[in-house]
Design an enzyme around this catalytic site. Sequence first.
Site, PDB file in Angstrom:
ATOM      1  N   GLU A   1      46.068 -38.732  61.392  1.00 51.17           N
ATOM      2  CA  GLU A   1      46.920 -39.263  60.325  1.00 51.17           C
ATOM      3  C   GLU A   1      46.286 -38.949  58.970  1.00 51.17           C
ATOM      4  OE1 GLU A   1      48.591 -43.714  59.062  1.00 51.17           O
ATOM      5  OE2 GLU A   1      46.609 -43.488  60.007  1.00 51.17           O
TER       6      GLU A   1
ATOM      7  N   LYS B   1      56.644 -42.363  61.608  1.00 47.92           N
ATOM      8  CA  LYS B   1      56.102 -43.661  62.021  1.00 47.92           C
ATOM      9  C   LYS B   1      57.185 -44.737  61.980  1.00 47.92           C
ATOM     10  CE  LYS B   1      52.179 -46.740  61.183  1.00 47.92           C
ATOM     11  NZ  LYS B   1      50.959 -46.968  60.379  1.00 47.92           N
TER      12      LYS B   1
ATOM     13  N   CYS C   1      48.365 -44.727  64.057  1.00 46.41           N
ATOM     14  CA  CYS C   1      47.508 -45.813  63.583  1.00 46.41           C
ATOM     15  C   CYS C   1      47.813 -47.134  64.287  1.00 46.41           C
ATOM     16  CB  CYS C   1      47.612 -45.926  62.067  1.00 46.41           C
ATOM     17  SG  CYS C   1      46.220 -46.815  61.309  1.00 46.41           S
TER      18      CYS C   1
END
Length: 542
Positions: free
Chosen positions: A291, A354, A404
Amino acid sequence: MNSLTLQPTPPVAAPDPVPTAGPRPLRRWISVAAACAAGAGLLLSLPPYGLWFLAPVAVALLAAATHRRRLRAGLGLGMLAGLVLFVPLLDWTNLAAGWLPWIMLSLAQAGYLALVGLAGAWLSPLHDRWRVLWPLTAGLLWVTQEALRDRAPFGGFPWGRLAFSQGDAPALRLAVLGGAPLVTFAVAAAGGALVALAWRRWSRPRTWAGAAGFAAVAAVLVAGPALVPVATPAGETRTVAIVQGNVPRLGLDFNAQRAAVLLNHVRATQNLADEVRLGRKPKPELVIWPENSSDIDPLRNPDAAQQIAAAATAIGVPILVGAVLRGDVPGEIRNAGILWKPVTGPDLDQVYIKRHPVPFAEYMPLRPIARVVSAKADLVKNMVAGQTPGVVRTPAITVGDVICFEVAYDSIVRDTVTGGAQILAVQTNNATFNEAEARQQLAMVRLRAVEHGREAVMVSTVGVSAFVGTDGRVHSPTGFNVAAVVLRGIHVGGPRTLATRLGHWPELAAVGLAVLLLALAAPMRRRRNGDNPAAEHTTEER
């Protein structure tokens, strides 16, 4: 002679019965100490400490502290345990957002443990009558608490779950059957068995048989899962490379270093290509960057696109690039994983956006209020959530991509596997946090690999990056705040596990049973208080 006249003696009224104390709780100072010890035990069970065996002990201590207490006392003791756990556990948020948001988040998370303390006090009559239910109720309460905390407010924040403390424990294997909720249930139920074992009059020999039974239950819950078979990896393997390019310096201003961060990952990949060309390393079939490896939008910035294309051309295989994409609306961004091919460039059909941006970190709800709380509120941009699961199909492997903190959410990871993912990839950036946060995240990756029977990788800008097997074992971990490139053959595919097929149903069943038990305890509480109105007061004074 006068005769004496005997007068009948008036009846003497019997004295009113003196209220008895009834069942007593622990002394107040012992309850407070037990609640603090419970929070400390939960903290030490989680990474980076990893003393997993303290988790059931901590559950038992909190249950003992709140047993037979008034409801408000149970609430307060649970809150105390939660603060001891979450304030140090989440101290890495202070590095990015400042001390006030850190404390506010810790208070909010501790509030859920306060509800566990409240429920423990509420169920006291049930436990006094049927002590054998204590393991069941403990397991159900903790699963319910985590189910609530995983979803609210603002989509929840599942950090510090009991399941995430069991990376090196036999209980981790239960994830293959029922995911994180089943692991949490087993750990909490073991704690319930421990408190049921300890809460007895040891001077009574006839109770030893019951104590032995609770000891056996605790032992089976702690050690028994070692016999549960995990998913067997498929026979086919693919060589995957993970690139940890590192950043010039840690901190929230890593965004200001975005050109240097991108260049670090480009050069590391080009160096790998040189090693492959010289025969020193095998050629990977897929390269994964973390990321924020390209915090410059490569779909809009020709220089960034040219650098990524150079790296892909050098290595000759696709790169899964973690990139920040700018939106058409000023201030809007998207956190994405983009498949970049050597010849054709970005494959816009294989882009994952995301789905669960982190509130107060990647988007700012209640921004006017947040400005009062933190001077850094306006540093947070408006990240737009994606709508589809992270299933990225490369020529060699179908990757289940999550970004994440998304690895903490059960449904987001599961959606990639039901969508056809053959391996799991967690792209993350820990440059704004510290090594403790990175290791907490790696524990989640370990659980997901076991849960879904998919080998996994975690790749970070600064570490810790690693490969994880379907048994939860970590392979080839990198250091923190260093540059590293790691290659490994990874098994792909395999049958879906029971946990994958069941999805959220075990958790929903646990929540439903917990609500039922809480309701069943209501008439017992009314009966106890009606028969002995002084009991609540007396027990609180001890």
